[in-house]
Design a protein around this motif. Structure first.
Motif: not given
Length: 472
Positions: A299-306, A318-326, A405-407
Motif C-alpha cells: 500500500f506504500l507505492t512510489d517509495m523505492q525512490q528512497y 541520518t534523521d534529516e535524510q529520513l524526514a521525507p521518507v517519514t 527529529a528521530a521520534y
C-alpha cells in the motif's frame, strides 16, 4: 528500535561475552556491568566514555546478559544469591524491582542522588524503580531508570480517509472493532494486530486494557490484595477489559493467527496490508520506512525512490535524510495515542524499559552509583534513544531538536509516560508468577466467557501471591 539497533543487538554475541558463571571476587576500580543483550552495545559505548572521563576512578566492564528476559533474570538471581562480589551494576527489567529489593539484592539509591533522579524522570518510569520492603518506612528508589517504552496505536490513515471517510482514528477499542468491521464490508483490511500469544506481550495487552477500563490486578498500596473482583466496580472493569480482548479476537475479519501474535507478527500484518490497526512499540515506524523503500509494502507505492538510503548497512541514513521518507509513509501509515476503553477514563499504556541498579554484593557501591549516574544522565539517554531506539525517561529531552527529529511521535510517548496515562504492571515481588499464571488463563484469547474468567483470574493471582502451584 531502529533497524541499525536490531542488527547490532543480534550481533552482540560476537562483540560482548555472555555471562555464564559466577565470579569469585572483585578488582578495585573495575565496575562490572551486566545489561540485557538488546541495547548492550550502546551501553558499552557510553560505559567506555564514562570510564575515560572518570579520570581513572573507575573502569566499566560491560558483559551482555542473554537476550530473553527470563534468562537474564535467572542469571542475575544466581549471581546475587551466590554472593558474587564481582557484580556491581545490572540492567533491570522494570518488573523486577520489588522481587529483587525484597530479596535484599539491591542497594537503595542514596538520598544524595535520589532527589536528582526523581526530579528529572517522568512519572511512569520513575514508579517502576520504587518499592517499599518490610524494613523501609516508606517507598524508596531502588534503581535508576535508564530508558523506557510505551505502545502506540498505529493505523492505516488512507483506509480511514478513503474507505471509511474518517479523518481521525478510533479512540477506543470498540471504535477500532467497528472501523475494522466497516472496512471488511467495503473490501478493505480488517485485522487488528495485537500481541495475543501466551507470553509477556499478552500480559502487557491485558494490563493496558484493564488499566484503561479503571481496573487493576493488585492494590498498589497492598501487593497481597487481589483487586480484579474485590468490589463491584473492579469486577465490572475486569469484565469490560476481558470483553474487549474477546471482541478483538472474535470480530468479523479478525487476524486468524491472533492467538500466536507477537510484536513481529503484528508489524508484518500491517506491512502486508492486512491490518487496519495495530498496537505496538515505536520501532515499527523504522521498519515500515525501510521495507516500503524496498518495495515490499503493497500500500506504500512510489517509495523505492528512497531505496538508496538503506543500501549500505554500515552507513545508516541520518534523521534529516529520513524526514521525507517519514512524511511519505505517514500519508498512509500513522500513529496516535493508545486506545481507551470507556469514555471519561484516560487510556493507559503499559510502561516498558530498563532500570540500572547497584547490586548489594558490590564491594564499591559509592563508585557504582557514580558510574550509574553517568550512564543515565541526559547525554547518555539522548545517545541511547538515537543509537538504540530506546525512548528516554528524562522529561527535558522530549523538547530536544535532535530527539524530536528521530521520534516524530515524541509528544505521544511523553504523554503516555505521565502518571495519568502510564499503566504499571503489578508492583509485586510475585510478579513473575502472577504474569505466568494469568497468561495461561487468558490464552487462547477469546475462548472463554469474560464473566466466568474474572474469578478464575483472581484465583490465579492469589495462588501466585501465596506461592502455590508455580515456582518461576
Amino acid at each position: 528500535m531502529s533497524v541499525k539497533a536490531a542488527v547490532a543487538a543480534a550481533a552482540l554475541i560476537t562483540v560482548l561475552p555472555i555471562v555464564s558463571a559466577c565470579g569469585s571476587g572483585h578488582e578495585p576500580g573495575v565496575l562490572n556491568l551486566y545489561p540485557p543483550a538488546d541495547g548492550a552495545g550502546s551501553i558499552k559505548s557510553m560505559g567506555d566514555k564514562c570510564s575515560q572521563e572518570s579520570g581513572g576512578k573507575y573502569r566499566i566492564v560491560t558483559t551482555a546478559l542473554p537476550k530473553a528476559a527470563d534468562d537474564q533474570r535467572l542469571q542475575l538471581a544466581r549471581r546475587l544469591s551466590g554472593n558474587d562480589k564481582s557484580l556491581d551494576l545490572m540492567g533491570m527489567d522494570v518488573v523486577w524491582t520489588a522481587e529483587f529489593a525484597d530479596a535484599g539484592w539491591l542497594t537503595p539509591v542514596p538520598e544524595s542522588i535520589a532527589g536528582e533522579v526523581e526530579g528529572r524522570t517522568l512519572g511512569g518510569p520513575l514508579e517502576t524503580a520504587k518499592w517499599k520492603t518490610k524494613s523501609d518506612d516508606a517507598e524508596r528508589l531502588y534503581a535508576i531508570p535508564i530508558w523506557t517504552n510505551t505502545q502506540l496505536l498505529w493505523y492505516r490513515k488512507d483506509v480511514l480517509r478513503d474507505t471509511l471517510d474518517k479523518g481521525q482514528p478510533a479512540k477506543t477499542w470498540d471504535g477500532m472493532v467497528a472501523d475494522a468491521t466497516r472496512s471488511l464490508a467495503k473490501g478493505g483490511p480488517s485485522y487488528i494486530m495485537v500481541q495475543g500469544k501466551q507470553y509477556e506481550g499478552l500480559m502487557v495487552w491485558f494490563n493496558s486494557v484493564l488499566a484503561s477500563a479503571g481496573g487493576e490486578v493488585v492494590d498498589p498500596n497492598d501487593p497481597n490484595k487481589v483487586t480484579l473482583n474485590d468490589t463491584p466496580e473492579h469486577r465490572a472493569a475486569t469484565v469490560k477489559a476481558l470483553s474487549v480482548l474477546k471482541a478483538v479476537a472474535t470480530a468479523p475479519g479478525h487476524d486468524p493467527s491472533l492467538t500466536n501474535g507477537d510484536e513481529t507478527s503484528s508489524r508484518l500484518g500491517m506491512e502486508t496490508g492486512k491490518a487496519i490497526y495495530q498496537v505496538n512499540w515505536p520501532f515499527v515506524l523504522s521498519s515500515m520506512r525501510e521495507n516500503a523503500a524496498s518495495g515490499s509494502v503493497p500500500f506504500l507505492t512510489d517509495m523505492q525512490q528512497y531505496a538508496g538510503l538503506f543500501a549500505d548497512k554500515d552507513n545508516t541514513p541520518t534523521d534529516e535524510q529520513l524526514a521525507p521518507v517519514t512524511r511519505a509513509v505517514r500519508q498512509k501509515f500513522d500513529f496516535a495515542p493508545y486506545p481507551g476503553v470507556t469514555e471519561g477514563i484516560p487510556a493507559k499504556s503499559t510502561v516498558g524499559g530498563l532500570n540500572i541498579a547497584v547490586a548489594n554484593t558490590s564491594q564499591q557501591k559509592d563508585l557504582a552509583f557514580e558510574a550509574a549516574m553517568c550512564l543515565t544522565n541526559a547525554r547518555a539517554q539522548k545517545f541511547y534513544s538515537i543509537d538504540a531506539g530506546t525512548p528516554p525517561v528524562i522529561s527535558s529531552l522530549y523538547s530536544d531538536p535532535d530527539f524530536r527529529a528521530a521520534y516524530p511521535m515524541a509528544d505521544d510517548i511523553k504523554l503516555q509516560l505521565e502518571p495519568e496515562h502510564a499503566a504499571l504492571r503489578p508492583k509485586s515481588p510475585d510478579y513473575q508468577a502472577i504474569s505466568t499464571l494469568l497468561q495461561a488463563k487468558l490464552s487462547p484469547v477469546g475462548s472463554w466467557d469474560p464473566e466466568t474468567l474474572v474469578d478464575q483470574l483472581a484465583e490465579q493471582v492469589q495462588k501466585a501471591i501465596d506461592g502455590e502451584g508455580l515456582i518461576p
